[in-house]
Write a protein that holds these residues in place. Structure first.
Motif, PDB file in Angstrom:
ATOM      1  N   LEU A 176     -45.139   5.730  -0.323  1.00 55.30           N
ATOM      2  CA  LEU A 176     -44.086   6.597  -0.846  1.00 55.30           C
ATOM      3  C   LEU A 176     -44.233   6.723  -2.365  1.00 55.30           C
ATOM      4  CD1 LEU A 176     -41.478   8.176  -0.053  1.00 55.30           C
ATOM      5  CD2 LEU A 176     -40.202   6.137  -0.764  1.00 55.30           C
ATOM      6  N   VAL A 177     -44.431   7.952  -2.829  1.00 59.37           N
ATOM      7  CA  VAL A 177     -44.478   8.160  -4.285  1.00 59.37           C
ATOM      8  C   VAL A 177     -43.051   8.158  -4.829  1.00 59.37           C
ATOM      9  CG1 VAL A 177     -45.229   9.706  -6.147  1.00 59.37           C
ATOM     10  CG2 VAL A 177     -46.515   9.619  -4.000  1.00 59.37           C
ATOM     11  N   GLY A 178     -42.177   8.858  -4.122  1.00 55.86           N
ATOM     12  CA  GLY A 178     -40.783   8.909  -4.557  1.00 55.86           C
ATOM     13  C   GLY A 178     -39.971   9.807  -3.659  1.00 55.86           C
ATOM     14  N   LYS A 179     -38.681   9.621  -3.748  1.00 53.30           N
ATOM     15  CA  LYS A 179     -37.753  10.462  -2.969  1.00 53.30           C
ATOM     16  C   LYS A 179     -36.947  11.289  -3.946  1.00 53.30           C
ATOM     17  CE  LYS A 179     -36.693   7.275   0.846  1.00 53.30           C
ATOM     18  NZ  LYS A 179     -36.742   8.052   2.080  1.00 53.30           N
ATOM     19  N   ASP A 180     -36.537  12.440  -3.495  1.00 45.85           N
ATOM     20  CA  ASP A 180     -35.681  13.267  -4.335  1.00 45.85           C
ATOM     21  C   ASP A 180     -34.537  13.752  -3.457  1.00 45.85           C
ATOM     22  OD1 ASP A 180     -34.782  14.649  -6.541  1.00 45.85           O
ATOM     23  OD2 ASP A 180     -35.970  16.443  -6.067  1.00 45.85           O
ATOM     24  N   GLU A 181     -33.337  13.626  -3.951  1.00 47.16           N
ATOM     25  CA  GLU A 181     -32.188  14.079  -3.160  1.00 47.16           C
ATOM     26  C   GLU A 181     -31.298  14.954  -4.005  1.00 47.16           C
ATOM     27  OE1 GLU A 181     -30.095  11.160  -0.960  1.00 47.16           O
ATOM     28  OE2 GLU A 181     -31.934  10.288  -0.100  1.00 47.16           O
ATOM     29  N   TYR A 182     -30.686  15.918  -3.362  1.00 44.93           N
ATOM     30  CA  TYR A 182     -29.758  16.812  -4.054  1.00 44.93           C
ATOM     31  C   TYR A 182     -28.694  17.211  -3.045  1.00 44.93           C
ATOM     32  CZ  TYR A 182     -27.822  21.181  -5.806  1.00 44.93           C
ATOM     33  OH  TYR A 182     -26.963  22.168  -6.202  1.00 44.93           O
ATOM     34  N   SER A 183     -27.473  17.282  -3.509  1.00 46.18           N
ATOM     35  CA  SER A 183     -26.485  17.911  -2.635  1.00 46.18           C
ATOM     36  C   SER A 183     -25.333  18.478  -3.444  1.00 46.18           C
ATOM     37  CB  SER A 183     -25.974  16.924  -1.578  1.00 46.18           C
ATOM     38  OG  SER A 183     -25.052  16.040  -2.161  1.00 46.18           O
ATOM     39  N   ARG A 184     -24.735  19.494  -2.891  1.00 45.61           N
ATOM     40  CA  ARG A 184     -23.464  19.984  -3.420  1.00 45.61           C
ATOM     41  C   ARG A 184     -22.608  20.385  -2.218  1.00 45.61           C
ATOM     42  NH1 ARG A 184     -26.736  24.627  -5.175  1.00 45.61           N
ATOM     43  NH2 ARG A 184     -26.324  26.390  -3.785  1.00 45.61           N
ATOM     44  N   GLY A 185     -21.313  20.309  -2.393  1.00 42.80           N
ATOM     45  CA  GLY A 185     -20.405  20.634  -1.300  1.00 42.80           C
ATOM     46  C   GLY A 185     -20.550  19.637  -0.171  1.00 42.80           C
ATOM     47  N   ASP A 186     -20.289  20.098   1.019  1.00 43.05           N
ATOM     48  CA  ASP A 186     -20.330  19.226   2.185  1.00 43.05           C
ATOM     49  C   ASP A 186     -21.011  19.982   3.321  1.00 43.05           C
ATOM     50  OD1 ASP A 186     -19.813  17.859   4.539  1.00 43.05           O
ATOM     51  OD2 ASP A 186     -17.911  17.053   3.785  1.00 43.05           O
ATOM     52  N   SER A 187     -22.249  19.669   3.555  1.00 40.03           N
ATOM     53  CA  SER A 187     -23.032  20.425   4.537  1.00 40.03           C
ATOM     54  C   SER A 187     -22.411  20.359   5.925  1.00 40.03           C
ATOM     55  CB  SER A 187     -24.457  19.893   4.599  1.00 40.03           C
ATOM     56  OG  SER A 187     -25.095  20.122   3.392  1.00 40.03           O
ATOM     57  N   GLU A 188     -21.937  19.181   6.289  1.00 35.73           N
ATOM     58  CA  GLU A 188     -21.392  19.054   7.651  1.00 35.73           C
ATOM     59  C   GLU A 188     -20.237  20.014   7.859  1.00 35.73           C
ATOM     60  OE1 GLU A 188     -20.593  15.297   9.383  1.00 35.73           O
ATOM     61  OE2 GLU A 188     -22.493  14.448   8.648  1.00 35.73           O
ATOM     62  N   LYS A 189     -19.364  20.053   6.886  1.00 35.35           N
ATOM     63  CA  LYS A 189     -18.232  20.980   6.987  1.00 35.35           C
ATOM     64  C   LYS A 189     -18.741  22.424   6.998  1.00 35.35           C
ATOM     65  CE  LYS A 189     -14.543  18.194   5.051  1.00 35.35           C
ATOM     66  NZ  LYS A 189     -13.919  17.801   3.781  1.00 35.35           N
ATOM     67  N   GLY A 190     -19.751  22.679   6.181  1.00 37.10           N
ATOM     68  CA  GLY A 190     -20.310  24.024   6.131  1.00 37.10           C
ATOM     69  C   GLY A 190     -20.856  24.454   7.486  1.00 37.10           C
ATOM     70  N   PHE A 191     -21.585  23.545   8.131  1.00 33.62           N
ATOM     71  CA  PHE A 191     -22.118  23.890   9.456  1.00 33.62           C
ATOM     72  C   PHE A 191     -20.989  24.063  10.464  1.00 33.62           C
ATOM     73  CE2 PHE A 191     -26.087  21.868   7.786  1.00 33.62           C
ATOM     74  CZ  PHE A 191     -26.848  23.018   7.823  1.00 33.62           C
ATOM     75  N   ALA A 192     -19.926  23.289  10.305  1.00 34.24           N
ATOM     76  CA  ALA A 192     -18.794  23.402  11.230  1.00 34.24           C
ATOM     77  C   ALA A 192     -18.137  24.780  11.097  1.00 34.24           C
ATOM     78  CB  ALA A 192     -17.784  22.292  10.946  1.00 34.24           C
TER      79      ALA A 192
END
Lengths: 773, 207, 327
Positions: A176-192
């Motif tokens: 593993l060189v590295g992980k990158d994470e990003y989020s905004r809002g709430d995806s689960e709610k968005g999919f719902a």
């Protein structure tokens, strides 16, 4: 005006009003030369064969270097014997890991430091030894006489296996060189909230830069001073790396790169070969020319990493995007090199969406490290996102143009809502569609496909932005105005084929009122020209053009000050039109520039321009949309692209001729990415590279691209971006090409081609699957 | 470089400041190419040992030239590194990219896939040989005007392929031009403009 | 960069054969394949024997019997553009026009095209493969998407790279060969050898033997010929699947059909199944469908080239429909 003025100066060019001393130049409301289709100022040299590229250099007493490279993807050198090579005819220098010159030197792959000639070779093509001889033929003969015994170690070639427990480890620390994470809002709610949720996995293959000029350099020592002619996108980047590796003061490393035959990101940095050329030159006390072979460049000078992407998207029936969830794995190669860098950027920023989550795993494999490649990450992400948008449009019964227009963001969501200085995204999509005849093309394709012809038609489109493209600090440019009125422009930036020099000549000509061809440009030489960052990332024009303009303004200011002494008029009241200095309040008070007494005496007036900062609190981005029409032969899987239209907002068009050429070039490269190019490792056996040449690795030829390509500039005034209003162009023009093709292929065949490139093999395989149901 | 507005379709010289000079002594060298002596017959059979150099006679751009070459040396190597005509470029040395395209007896060929000894006595034309004295020749001028290049590295090869086509077919259609340059890769992707330059070159030549 | 070799350019065929008939000698016709092989070091050559002084081998001429005799040194371009070839043997003209790139067609020769080495990336690359004297064929278990589906016998899976051999074979051409033991004729169809016959050779030519001419029989009445090549890109590429077709029609029915595939097998692959499916038949939809099914009978696809099955079917369909339209 005296008759001879026309030798040097503009005939009838309008020159912008000279700013008052110290004032910033105003945005050009209209221009006299900037933007006009202008043949390149170095066209004569490039077309006559007189341009001297680094590979053309021949110095007195020069010899030729060559590198021995590891033939295994992972191996440790047990024994190396160069004794016979040293005795070969013509051999003047031999460098191995044990040579005094080389043994204490280090090389950095990003933040990973290794010995310059590392006994542990973690990719096929890693440098093992080097020789220099009287002819390149003799140098190759000598390489064949270096005997190396390797301990061949288990290798990892497939990035999708990198995180498996039993996968061979590229480094002790794992894969593993590295992980990158990003989020905004709430995806689960968005999919719902979504009416429709679609998920797909997409793959893109590793793409090689393969610029036409081979990577390489000529290295020459004069005493303690090293001069390198490098085929490079940035001479200062080469200087700093080489000085650091060799522990030399920067001042003793001069790097020259006047011409270069393409880089596309692979020549932003020097290679180990550059250092080895310098070491061989020192050992032999002769200049050394070290030009890699084509096969070597396939192994060792970078690539666009492959990607495995999973995208899940939620949409409401009215076309509102409710959520995007993106996961990506990509390989850096054997050392850290941004294996997933920017792949998720378009998912984060291109369309209005409140709930976004992205996760990327950058992993090691035993293959040559990646390097930035035209719009790093974006073509991969675009391949996924733009096909997904097309699919969502179909699911919601919307036209893909309309769906995109429904989701145009007003601000950069990935930057926490920072506004763009300007955004032409909607205009590119709307006006591009109109000019292309999108609705008509779709209708015609659908009609055609009702016939029983086995040749099907499709139309497709995709849109994009590029993460940067506003350029920025630092940059310094010096303009010299000689006492005869002629001009020298001095900048460190390279012209990598995009027409940088011509654009800079236009900018200086615009401001100074002289003809572009009267401006002599000195560039890309750390010994004689100003500091510049490498040319790449679509930042060269927006970085250098405002700087050139600032320098020209400064020259004018100084000329006015000098003339004010002769005329007895305050400098603030004077204007310079390229030939004369004229009083604004009294047109009779004027003096020809050649008559300004202080200029005559000093011989030259110098103006220094610096790049100012970009606007704070705003982001500068180029946008675009591309449209295409194609045919697919359903019996053979052959694809024929009929036409392309590209609408791009890159701010002011600086030179329409080179602008259009960039656009066409971006499309061609995108066609390669989408249809023909892939690196093939012998994944299940040796891990070696199968296709290390231009026959097995297929760039599009003149017969693979449409002659019908149209460029539609969406020119939007952007005075905030910089004082020229130019935004970057080189990267965005290649981003949406491949998904536009894939979407057209879907219309033609009903198949979502999720694996790039879509070769005839790929088409046939999917048609077979379709048949089987 | 200076683009001379007074001469439509031609007249690009490097001497923007001194355009009066340099156009006078021109015609001769181009005509010289066309009227060059017929290729001399191949020399009688003799074996050239592997590690020896042998004197070979080349006709390059209308001039006779003698060079010492090993049997294994490519024409490309001899042109670039021995004679110093570096307008012809090396992109692959494998016959796959076309950057080294030259005309041999008016026919485009890859100099990298031609042994120098095999070129003996043949008429070789490189991009330098298309110059009209100091002025760009018609194909070069067409490439300038249509911006049919970016980095310029594949360009001499593209130019030679178009030149070769026009010597055989003075009025080609777009498809013929496309086919003629289909052995010349352009990684910058300037193909569309190259097709247009091919058309323009034909009209400049036919003037 | 090429390794050392000595060089000789004999002026007579006899001297050429004498020079060529020694160990380590290689023939240089156009050189386009030879120089690539030398660069890749796929064979040990210490002497290059140039054919370029043998002007008589460049001619294309009619034969007394009404056929055509093409000198082995005629370039591919000369073959593709020759009016007689285009008129009487369009399949050959089409095949020649599909070879490599314009420059290589200008340089490469017809004789050389028939004798070229395979383009398998393992064979050409740094792999000690069986054909080069190593132990295994890497393609069998490796990256074999471009490899053979017929005739490899899981020994060596190269595809024959020539675009001229299939139409020549379909047209019933023969090569004239001259060697130390004199001259002979060989049918193009029998020129190439399968791995099971000899994995280290591509042709039946004996040491010192040189192809001097390629001879085409008279074209006959109502003969149709064509060559179609499907490739991953439109220039400088070898066939994914190719089809050379020659047939005659008699009262609307096909006779004497000869069908050879490229991109299919280690040799130009004769598809007798397709021939049988159409001989004596009208080229209607039914016959064409049957021929398309027949083309992949006995195919033995490898792990990654099963796509070629339907690809060949598609090419057969497309080309037989074209033939039907032309007839």
């Amino acid at each position: 005006m005296a008759q001879d003025d026309n030798i040097y100066y503009t005939r009838g060019l309008e020159v912008p009003e000279t700013p008052e001393p110290g004032a910033k130049p105003k945005f050009w409301e209209k221009t006299a030369v900037v933007g006009k289709p202008t043949p390149r100022v170095d066209g004569y040299e490039r077309l006559s064969g007189t341009a001297v590229y680094p590979s053309d250099i021949k110095l007195p007493n020069m010899i030729y270097g060559a590198l021995l490279r590891c033939p295994h993807p992972n191996a440790r050198i047990k024994k190396l014997d160069a004794g016979r090579a040293r005795k070969m005819p013509g051999v003047r220098a031999v460098m191995t890991g044990d040579s005094a010159e080389a043994k204490n030197l280090k090389w950095r792959y990003d933040d990973f430091t290794v010995p310059l000639l590392d006994p542990h070779c973690r990719f096929e093509g890693e440098a093992v030894a080097a020789v220099a001889a009287d002819t390149p033929y003799q140098a190759r003969d000598a390489l064949a006489e270096i005997h190396v015994e390797y301990e061949v170690l288990p290798h990892l070639a497939d990035h999708d296996r990198a995180m498996d427990e039993n996968a061979p480890k590229v480094h002790k620390t794992g894969n593993l060189v590295g992980k990158d994470e990003y989020s905004r809002g709430d995806s689960e709610k968005g999919f719902a909230r979504a009416d429709t949720v679609v998920e797909r996995t997409y793959h893109t293959q590793c793409e090689l830069h393969t610029p036409m000029e081979l990577h390489g350099c000529v290295a020459n020592w004069e005493g303690d001073r090293l001069t390198i002619w490098e085929s490079s996108q940035g001479v200062y980047a080469v200087q700093s790396t080489i000085a650091e590796v060799l522990d030399l003061p920067f001042s003793r490393v001069r790097v020259i790169g006047h011409y270069m035959g393409g880089g596309f990101g692979s020549k932003l940095q020097p290679g180990k070969y550059t250092v080895l050329a310098a070491l061989l030159a020192r050992q032999a006390a002769r200049p050394v020319k070290m030009i890699l072979t084509r096969e070597e460049t396939y192994l060792s000078v970078g690539n666009r990493p492959a990607s495995t992407m999973h995208l899940k998207a939620g949409i409401k029936n009215d076309g509102t995007l409710t959520a995007l969830d993106f996961r990506c794995t990509g390989p850096s190669g054997a050392y850290p090199a941004g294996g997933t860098s920017l792949v998720d950027w378009l998912i984060r920023d291109l369309y209005q969406c409140d709930n976004v989550s992205c996760r990327s795993n950058d992993v090691y494999i035993n293959a040559g490290p990646a390097r930035p490649f035209r719009a790093p990450g974006h073509p991969q992400g675009s391949w996924a996102l733009e096909q997904m948008i097309d699919e969502l449009a179909e699911k919601t019964g919307m036209d893909p143009v309309d769906l995109r227009l429904k989701n145009i963001p007003e601000v950069s969501q990935a930057r926490g809502g920072m506004p763009y200085t300007t955004t032409g995204l909607a205009r590119c999509i709307r006006e591009g569609a109109e000019k292309f005849g999108w609705k008509d093309a779709v209708k015609k394709a659908r009609q055609h496909n009702q016939s029983n012809s086995h040749v099907k038609r499709g139309a497709g489109m995709a849109a994009c932005l590029w993460i940067v493209g506003g350029g920025g600090q630092p940059s310094t440019v010096v303009i010299k105005l000689f006492r005869d009125g002629s001009v020298n422009l001095n900048m460190g930036a390279s012209d990598i084929g995009t027409g940088t020099k011509t654009i800079m000549a236009l900018v200086a000509a615009e401001e100074l009122g002289v003809k572009p061809e009267m401006i002599q440009i000195e560039h890309a030489d750390t010994g004689t020209t100003q500091y510049a960052t490498p040319s790449g990332g679509s930042k060269t024009v927006p970085t250098e053009a405002p700087t050139v303009r600032n320098a020209a303004v400064e020259v004018k200011r100084r000329v006015l000050e000098m003339a004010s002494v002769d005329l007895g008029v305050p400098a603030e009241d004077l204007d310079y039109n390229g030939a004369e200095i004229v009083s604004r309040s009294d047109k009779d008070k004027r003096i020809r520039v050649t008559e300004v007494s202080r200029l005559k005496k000093r011989g030259v007036v110098v103006g220094v321009g610096y790049r100012g900062p970009n606007p704070s609190g705003k982001t500068v981005n180029p946008f675009g949309a591309q449209f295409c029409e194609l045919e697919v032969n359903q019996k053979t899987g052959e694809i024929r692209i009929l036409r392309f239209l590209a609408a791009h907002d890159s701010g002011r068009v600086m030179n329409r001729l080179t602008y259009d050429n960039q656009v066409f070039g971006g499309i061609v490269m995108g066609i390669g990415f989408g249809l023909t190019e892939f690196r093939q490792l012998d994944t299940r056996q040796t891990g070696k590279l199968c296709n290390r040449n231009w026959h097995d690795y297929k760039l599009p030829t003149a017969l693979d691209v449409p002659a019908d390509m149209e460029s539609l500039p969406i020119e939007i005034d952007d005075p905030e971006a910089n004082n020229t209003g130019a935004k970057g162009l080189g990267e965005p023009v290649t981003i949406p090409t491949a998904p536009a093709i894939a979407n057209a292929l879907y219309m033609a065949t009903g198949i979502r081609f999720t694996r790039a490139p879509v070769t005839p093999l790929e088409v046939r395989r999917h048609l077979d699957l379709q048949k089987e149901g | 470089m200076h683009y001379d507005e007074k001469k439509p379709g031609g007249g690009v010289t490097r001497r923007g400041f001194m355009q009066i000079i340099g156009t006078g002594a021109v015609g001769a060298s181009f005509a010289g190419v066309a009227m060059a002596a017929r290729p001399e017959p191949a020399p009688p059979e003799k074996m050239i040992p592997a590690e020896n150099t042998v004197k070979i006679r080349l006709h390059v751009n209308g001039a006779k030239q003698e060079v010492l070459a090993e049997p294994r040396w490519s024409l490309l190597y001899v042109l670039r590194e021995v004679i110093g005509l570096t307008g012809t470029k090396e992109g692959c040395s494998r016959g796959e990219c076309g950057a080294c395209t030259v005309l041999i007896d008016n026919i485009p060929r890859y100099a990298c896939m031609t042994l120098a000894v095999e070129a003996e006595g043949r008429k070789i034309t490189t991009v330098e040989g298309l110059m009209d004295g100091e002025q760009l020749g018609p194909v070069q001028t067409a490439f300038l005007e249509e911006d049919a290049y970016q980095c310029g590295y594949c360009t001499p090869g593209q130019i030679m392929s178009v030149e070769g086509l026009l010597r055989k077919n003075p009025d080609p259609g777009t498809d013929e031009i496309r086919t003629a340059v289909s052995g010349n890769l352009c990684r910058c992707g300037a193909y569309k403009n190259i097709f247009r330059a091919g058309k323009k070159a034909a009209s400049l030549k036919n003037k | 960069m090429l390794p050392h070799f000595s060089y000789v350019r004999p002026e007579t065929l006899k001297d050429t054969i004498r020079h060529f008939n020694t160990k380590g000698a290689a023939l240089h016709a156009g050189g386009t394949d030879l120089l690539g092989c030398l660069r890749e070091k796929i064979m040990d050559v210490d002497k290059v024997v140039s054919l370029s002084a043998l002007a008589e081998l460049c001619e294309i001429k009619k034969t007394a019997g009404g056929g055509l005799s093409i000198g082995a040194l005629a370039t591919i371009t000369q073959v593709a553009e020759n009016p007689l070839v285009r008129e009487k043997y369009p399949g050959l003209a089409q095949g020649a026009a599909e070879v490599a790139s314009p420059q290589l067609r200008n340089q490469g020769t017809l004789g050389g095209n028939l004798c070229q080495k395979p383009r398998c990336w393992y064979y050409r690359g740094e792999f000690a493969c069986l054909r080069k004297g190593g132990d295994i064929c890497y393609a069998i278990d490796g990256e074999n998407q471009f490899h053979a589906i017929f005739g490899h016998d899981r020994i060596c899976a190269i595809t024959h790279p020539s675009d001229t051999a299939p139409p020549l074979a379909a047209l019933g051409a023969k090569v004239r060969a001259a060697g130390p033991d004199g001259a002979r004729s060989i049918e193009v169809e029998k020129l190439h050898v399968l791995p099971k016959q000899n994995v280290h050779a591509e042709t039946v030519l004996k040491p010192g033997e040189i192809i001097t001419r390629i001879e085409l029989p008279p074209p006959g009445e109502n003969r149709y010929s064509a060559y179609r090549k499907v490739r991953a890109r439109r220039s400088w590429d070898f066939a994914l699947a190719g089809l050379a077709l020659a047939l005659e029609t008699d009262g609307g029915r096909v006779k004497n059909a000869r069908v050879f595939l490229s991109g299919a097998a280690p040799v130009p692959w004769r598809s007798r199944a397709v021939e049988q499916a159409i001989n004596g038949k009208r080229l209607d939809a039914e016959a064409i469908a049957a021929a398309a099914e027949a083309v992949v009978e006995d195919a033995d696809p490898l792990s990654q080239n099963a796509y070629k099955l339907n690809l060949f079917k598609g090419v057969v369909e497309e080309q037989l429909h074209a033939a039907a339209r032309a007839a």
